[in-house]
Design a protein around this motif. Structure first.
Motif, PDB file in Angstrom:
ATOM      1  N   LEU A  60      85.315  32.660-102.868  1.00  0.00           N
ATOM      2  CA  LEU A  60      85.068  31.367-103.510  1.00  0.00           C
ATOM      3  C   LEU A  60      85.938  30.320-102.841  1.00  0.00           C
ATOM      4  O   LEU A  60      87.159  30.483-102.760  1.00  0.00           O
ATOM      5  N   THR A  61      85.321  29.284-102.365  1.00  0.00           N
ATOM      6  CA  THR A  61      86.134  28.202-101.800  1.00  0.00           C
ATOM      7  C   THR A  61      86.082  27.017-102.752  1.00  0.00           C
ATOM      8  O   THR A  61      85.014  26.636-103.233  1.00  0.00           O
ATOM      9  N   VAL A  62      87.230  26.476-103.054  1.00  0.00           N
ATOM     10  CA  VAL A  62      87.317  25.402-104.044  1.00  0.00           C
ATOM     11  C   VAL A  62      87.943  24.184-103.387  1.00  0.00           C
ATOM     12  O   VAL A  62      88.974  24.290-102.707  1.00  0.00           O
ATOM     13  N   SER A  63      87.336  23.068-103.593  1.00  0.00           N
ATOM     14  CA  SER A  63      87.902  21.848-103.022  1.00  0.00           C
ATOM     15  C   SER A  63      88.636  21.024-104.089  1.00  0.00           C
ATOM     16  O   SER A  63      89.465  20.209-103.778  1.00  0.00           O
ATOM     17  N   ASP A  64      88.278  21.262-105.323  1.00  0.00           N
ATOM     18  CA  ASP A  64      88.910  20.480-106.393  1.00  0.00           C
ATOM     19  C   ASP A  64      89.017  21.381-107.614  1.00  0.00           C
ATOM     20  O   ASP A  64      88.041  21.610-108.320  1.00  0.00           O
ATOM     21  N   ARG A  67      88.203  19.601-111.251  1.00  0.00           N
ATOM     22  CA  ARG A  67      86.878  19.151-111.635  1.00  0.00           C
ATOM     23  C   ARG A  67      85.860  20.293-111.640  1.00  0.00           C
ATOM     24  O   ARG A  67      84.851  20.236-112.313  1.00  0.00           O
ATOM     25  N   SER A  68      86.143  21.275-110.896  1.00  0.00           N
ATOM     26  CA  SER A  68      85.154  22.353-110.758  1.00  0.00           C
ATOM     27  C   SER A  68      85.132  23.245-112.005  1.00  0.00           C
ATOM     28  O   SER A  68      86.176  23.746-112.438  1.00  0.00           O
ATOM     29  N   VAL A  83      90.639  29.139-100.604  1.00  0.00           N
ATOM     30  CA  VAL A  83      89.695  30.232-100.771  1.00  0.00           C
ATOM     31  C   VAL A  83      90.268  31.231-101.779  1.00  0.00           C
ATOM     32  O   VAL A  83      91.412  31.665-101.645  1.00  0.00           O
TER      33      VAL A  83
END
Lengths: 122, 1024
Positions: A60-64, A67-68, A83
């Motif tokens: 899982l790649t998370v940018s925020d 908010r996610s 990641v």
């Protein structure tokens, strides 16, 4: 930083506490960005072996992370973007669990052994 | 306060998950009001139950506070008093309207709503008190859960009463509630369950995209990089996360973004993403499922698993030796697949090439075999090292550890699978534990554990009596109604829920048996088909005492069914007890126990082995001629009784002899099914089965050449053995002796020295010794020899009656068929045959021309009938064929002409030519004539010779020889017709009648001997 080239992907490990995924070398070099205060992985291969796992599933790649919804559901709020693994196998040694609790982090195994969903009313 | 008491009582009830009905009863009694309102269904309660408990506690606090507060201020005190009064008043009220309270409870946090509701309630209560009489069922359904409502209700009422309550207090209440929620969260966290935020419509959407299977992780990384780049460039990303679910959803990825365009722009240009395929938006409800974690079946030591990796061992059964404390690695024990370098190509250029397995091709793996250090030494000495001493040596071979023949390997837990292991017996063989006494036993506990994983609802069928042995509903008993997947619906038979249908997962169910039940194992373990009596039940494990072995076995109750029958083990086996089987090339053994999958075998070295059915190559079976010699030199054969010399002095019956080894059975010996193995040299023969002379020493006369008959013809030739059908069958006989003396009959069947006779006198069949019979000629009544060609009798049997026409028709065919069929065919009439051939050749056309089909089968017939004689003949004369057919008549009359004229004849003869030829000549003429003149001889003799050639008539008949046919016909016809009819028809008939006397002679004639040619002829079975 978070990117791991395919050649290195076989050396990936996931932190059992926060589930961040990095290579063995990255852990050794800079530790876990979220849990370093109590895991102290940097330069400590034994700790890396104990606290991170090669057995994980779901990348899982998370940018925020705030908010996610996915990040929230994965209890990644407040962690650095990067990641993560969705499921991490392995048992954290007891003393590490204690250390984490003392550091104010409530450790919940990420191996699916604990049912996390609330009984939903619909 | 009574109210408090009440409350505290009910609170304790609340803690109880399953509300106790008694409380309700109390309440019902306490206030009739309760009756007025139907209670809300239980279902509602259960969902809300948990949260309600803490809530109540807080409510109580609130009340306390309120009361305390009231003490401070006089005004408030007054209020409070009022309050209290009201409270007391309300106390009653409170206890009444349970239902309404339930509704309120759900909205307990929404004060406004609650208040409004309550107001209405208040009013309604007054009005409705009587009106709302309620169905008694509602009372039943009330639970203590309703009571806890009371408190909220009270609170609400209180609040309502203090409508003027200042904001401060309200704020306090809110604070209170909020605190409570925090407490709840904390307690949950401690229990390990943190409420997860479920997705809402306000959260970003999630799309699924299709990607190249197997590349999911790479794509995640690629997206990570791209996100990094975007972030560094300060660009808006719009995608919050991207993830894949590897093994469970191969070929898909999920992206979380606010807008589809954001997502599309991010994935654009990333390799391995199938942009052409539509992106699927995931519904809010389904989103948590995307992140569901799969619980891994925990590994335990001693458990069996299947290997997933490495490929060499994929699918192999392995046993977990150790699970490492980090839960990531485990040590497994598995049966190695080694070729010890035999498969290596010595000329292989480099090892690097081999590293990469050929794509898409399955490399053949060496078979599973326990590690053998001798093998390893042969080629790979350099790779092998040994640790430990003789007792517990373990080897390191090519970097892997081998112990006790097994490969001991550390693998990651995800390289093994504990699901659907279903070990087979063959595989389990390797893991058999060798006990101290040398017996091999399987670790059944482990097997069962492995097999339990495969549990499903299929073992339950409708109508089974089951019990829930685990979980909240523990103890409930019922009958299964239906099974859906792993959920069983059962109808409860006893207890509070009697009559209700409930559902329960299979794993909490056990089939209900009672001690002493007679049950049969129907699956799941190696005990399948065992029958026994239940002796102990623990959880879903049932211990039973096997009928067959008198041992106790423990199986899962799901694998049992009640059974009335008794054990029939191994009925489907190919092997039987005491079969002699081939174990390997050099070893045989005798089966002493047949199990479902295992044979217990006593091998030739007197070892008992357990082998699988599949390991037996063949059943050797018993060699009738096997002979061994005992210590005295006497021969031992199967079924002889022998006694061991020395040793235990066992004795028994030899059931198998195998290369000087005897498998001896003695039913009085218990071990090994009464079987033991001894050398022939170690026994003495007690009794030979057939009373053979014992120990008479070898027959020396056989060794003495002088005693041997000299020359190839030394012995008198045995009389020729008659083969095939007994000639006697069908003969007419007269009985010479005994109660039936003098009676006439026909031999229907023979058996050895006995014959079965159908008596003419009465319709009865008797069996009588052959030598008491005299064979009679059915025509003449004369006694006959029963050696030669009596056959005619038979045919004549029919013909006998002698109406000419009948005769003809009847007989002829008889003849014909006789001749043609067996006689000819069979007839070695070697000599004749060629003749035949010629004849045939000649004949055939004749035939054809003769057109007398008659001849063929019917030849005789038709011909004879009107036909034969008439037309045929006339024309026939011309036609060769006919003659043949007619031969009969022809024989008689035509002969002369025939002979002379008929080339055919001549040919026929010639062909037959050899022996018969001459005879023919003579015969034919003479015969025929004779026939004519004196039918008798003709009749008979004719046939006889004919049989052989001689009798023209016969010939004609039998042989349809063209010759005869030809010739005779014309003559025949012309002349004979009249006579013919008689004569012909008679052919036989005529014979019979007229010739009878002659007939008598005939036999002689018949008999081969007569004929000159006979010798040759004799042999002919043709008649038979």
């Amino acid at each position: 930083m978070a990117y791991i080239p395919p050649s290195q992907q076989r050396n990936m490990r996931a932190c059992m506490v926060c589930s961040i995924v990095r290579t063995n070398a990255q852990f050794l070099q800079s530790g876990c960005p979220n849990c370093e205060p109590f895991l102290e992985l940097t330069g400590n291969p034994d700790a890396i072996a104990d606290c991170t796992s090669q057995v994980f599933e779901g990348l899982l790649t998370v940018s925020d992370t705030s908010r996610s919804w996915v990040a929230r559901y994965q209890r990644l709020e407040g962690y650095v973007p990067g990641v993560y693994a969705i499921q991490v196998e392995g048992v954290l040694p007891d003393d590490i669990v204690v250390a984490a609790e003392n550091a104010g982090v409530h450790y919940i195994p990420r191996d699916g052994s604990v049912s996390e969903a609330l009984p939903t009313d619909g | 306060m009574s109210g408090y008491d009440n409350r505290s009582g009910s609170e304790s009830d609340d803690d109880d998950f399953n509300p106790a009905p008694e409380i309700d009863d109390e309440d019902v009694r306490a206030s009739n009001a309760v009756k007025r309102r139907p209670a809300v269904e239980d279902d509602d309660d259960e969902g809300d139950e948990e949260p309600s408990a803490p809530r109540k506690r807080v409510d109580d606090d609130e009340e306390d506070e309120e009361e305390d507060g009231g003490g401070d201020d006089d005004e408030e005190n007054e209020d409070d008093e009022e309050e209290e009064e009201e409270d007391e008043d309300e106390e009653d009220v409170v206890q009444r309207p349970h239902k309404r309270r339930k509704k309120a409870r759900r909205n307990v946090f929404l004060d406004v709503e609650a208040e409004v509701d309550d107001e209405e309630d208040e009013e309604e209560e007054g009005d409705d008190e009587v009106v709302d009489e309620v169905h008694p069922d509602d009372l039943l359904e009330q639970t203590a859960a309703d009571l806890d409502d009371r408190r909220h209700r009270e609170l609400d009422l209180k609040r309502q009463a203090n409508d003027q309550q200042d904001a401060e207090q309200i704020a306090k209440q809110f604070e209170e509630k909020f605190r409570r929620r925090q407490m709840q969260a904390a307690s949950r966290g401690a229990a390990g369950a943190v409420p997860l935020s479920l997705p809402t419509v306000n959260d970003p959407s999630i799309w699924a995209i299709k990607v190249r299977p197997g590349k999911e992780r790479e794509i995640v990384m690629a997206l990570t990089k791209k996100i990094d780049d975007y972030a560094r460039a300060g660009r808006q990303i719009g995608v919050y996360s991207a993830f894949e679910r590897g093994g469970t959803m191969t070929g898909y990825m999920y992206l979380e973004a606010d807008a589809k365009q954001d997502m599309l722009s991010l994935i654009d240009g990333v390799q391995n993403i199938f942009m052409s395929q539509p992106q699927i938006a995931i519904e809010v409800k389904e989103r948590p499922d995307l992140l569901r974690k799969r619980k891994r079946t925990p590994l335990e030591e001693g458990k069996f698993v299947r290997m997933v990796r490495p490929p060499l061992y994929r699918g192999d059964l392995a046993k977990v030796v150790e699970v490492h404390s980090n839960g990531l690695d485990c040590t497994v024990q598995l049966v190695p697949r080694l070729d010890y370098g035999l498969g290596e190509d010595a000329n292989a250029a480099d090892g690097a090439k081999r590293k990469r397995p050929m794509f898409g091709r399955t490399v053949e793996r060496p078979p599973q075999k326990l590690f053998n250090d001798v093998e390893a030494r042969k080629r790979h000495m350099k790779h092998l090292s040994v640790q430990g001493s003789a007792g517990s040596r373990h080897f390191t071979y090519k970097g892997e550890d081998y112990q006790g023949g097994f490969l001991i390997k550390d693998v990651k837990v995800n390289f093994v699978s504990a699901e659907n292991v279903n070990p087979k017996m063959e595989e389990m063989q390797f893991f058999a534990v060798t006990g101290a006494d040398g017996t091999e036993t399987l670790d059944l506990v482990a097997v069962q554990a492995a097999q339990k994983a495969a549990q499903s609802g299929s073992s339950f069928i409708s109508g089974d009596n089951v019990e829930i042995y685990d979980g909240e509903q523990k103890g409930i008993r019922g009958t299964t109604v239906s099974v859906t997947g792993d959920i069983v619906t059962l109808k409860v038979l006893e207890g509070d829920l009697k009559g209700r249908s409930i559902e329960a997962p299979v794993k909490t169910l056990r089939k209900l048996f009672r001690d002493g039940d007679h049950v049969k194992v129907i699956g799941g373990s190696k005990y399948i088909d065992e029958v026994g009596m239940v002796t102990k039940i623990r959880d879903d494990k049932v211990t039973l005492l096997c009928d067959s072995t008198q041992t106790e076995i423990t199986v899962f109750s799901k694998d049992l069914k009640r059974a009335a029958d008794s054990a029939t083990l191994g009925t489907d086996s190919n092997f039987e007890l005491y079969d002699l089987v081939q174990i390997d090339a050099a070893t045989v053994g005798c089966v002493i126990k047949v199990d479902r999958e295992i044979l217990r075998v006593l091998d030739q070295n007197a070892n008992v082995r357990n082998i699988l059915h599949t390991q037996v190559s063949t059943i050797v079976g018993r060699n009738r001629n096997a002979v061994a010699t005992d210590r005295d030199g006497a021969e031992i054969r199967n079924d002889d009784t022998v006694k061991e010399h020395g040793g235990e002095g066992r004795q028994g019956k030899v059931i198998y002899i195998h290369r000087g080894l005897l498998f001896v059975q003695n039913r009085e010996i218990l071990e090994n099914g009464g079987l033991f193995v001894v050398r022939g040299q170690n026994v003495t023969t007690m009794a030979a089965k057939s009373g053979r002379a014992q120990a008479s020493g070898p027959d020396l006369s056989k060794l003495n050449p002088g005693m041997q008959p000299q020359g190839p013809n030394a012995g008198a030739m045995p009389p020729p053995r008659s083969m095939g059908r007994d000639k006697m069958i069908g003969k007419t006989i007269v009985i010479r002796k005994g109660p039936y003396k003098g009676l006439l009959g026909i031999v229907k069947d023979t058996n050895g020295s006995d014959a079965r006779i159908e008596l003419h006198t009465k319709n009865k069949q008797i069996t009588i010794k052959r030598e008491l019979l005299t064979i009679k000629d059915p025509l003449t009544g004369q006694s006959m020899d029963y050696g030669g060609g009596k056959f005619p009798n038979r045919s004549r049997g029919g013909g006998y009656p002698g109406a000419t026409p009948n005769h003809n028709s009847g007989r002829t065919p008889g003849w014909g068929s006789k001749r043609d069929g067996p006689s000819w065919g069979a007839t070695p009439s070697g000599g004749r045959t060629p003749g035949w051939g010629g004849v045939g050749g000649g004949r055939t056309p004749g035939w054809g021309g003769g057109d007398r089909t008659s001849y063929g089968g019917d030849g005789s017939r038709t011909a004879y009938g009107g036909d034969g004689s008439r037309t045929a003949y006339g024309g026939d004369g011309a036609r060769t064929s006919y003659g043949g057919g007619t031969s009969y008549g022809g024989a008689t009359t035509s002969y002369g002409g025939n002979d002379g004229a008929r080339t055919a004849y001549g040919g026929g003869f010639h062909a037959g030519g050899r022996t018969p030829g001459p005879s023919w000549g003579g015969n034919s003429s003479s015969n025929s004539r004779t026939n004519l003149s004196a039918p008798t001889p003709g009749g008979y003799s004719a046939p006889t010779p004919a049989a052989y050639a001689p009798t023209p008539g016969d010939y004609g008949l039998t042989a349809p020889t063209p010759g005869p046919v030809d010739a005779p016909t014309p003559g025949n016809f012309t002349a004979p017709t009249p006579g013919n009819t008689t004569g012909l028809s008679k052919g036989y008939g005529g014979y019979g009648a007229a010739a009878t006397p002659a007939a008598a002679p005939t036999p002689g004639a018949w008999a081969a001997p007569e004929t000159p040619a006979p010798s040759g002829y004799d042999e002919d079975p043709r008649y038979d």
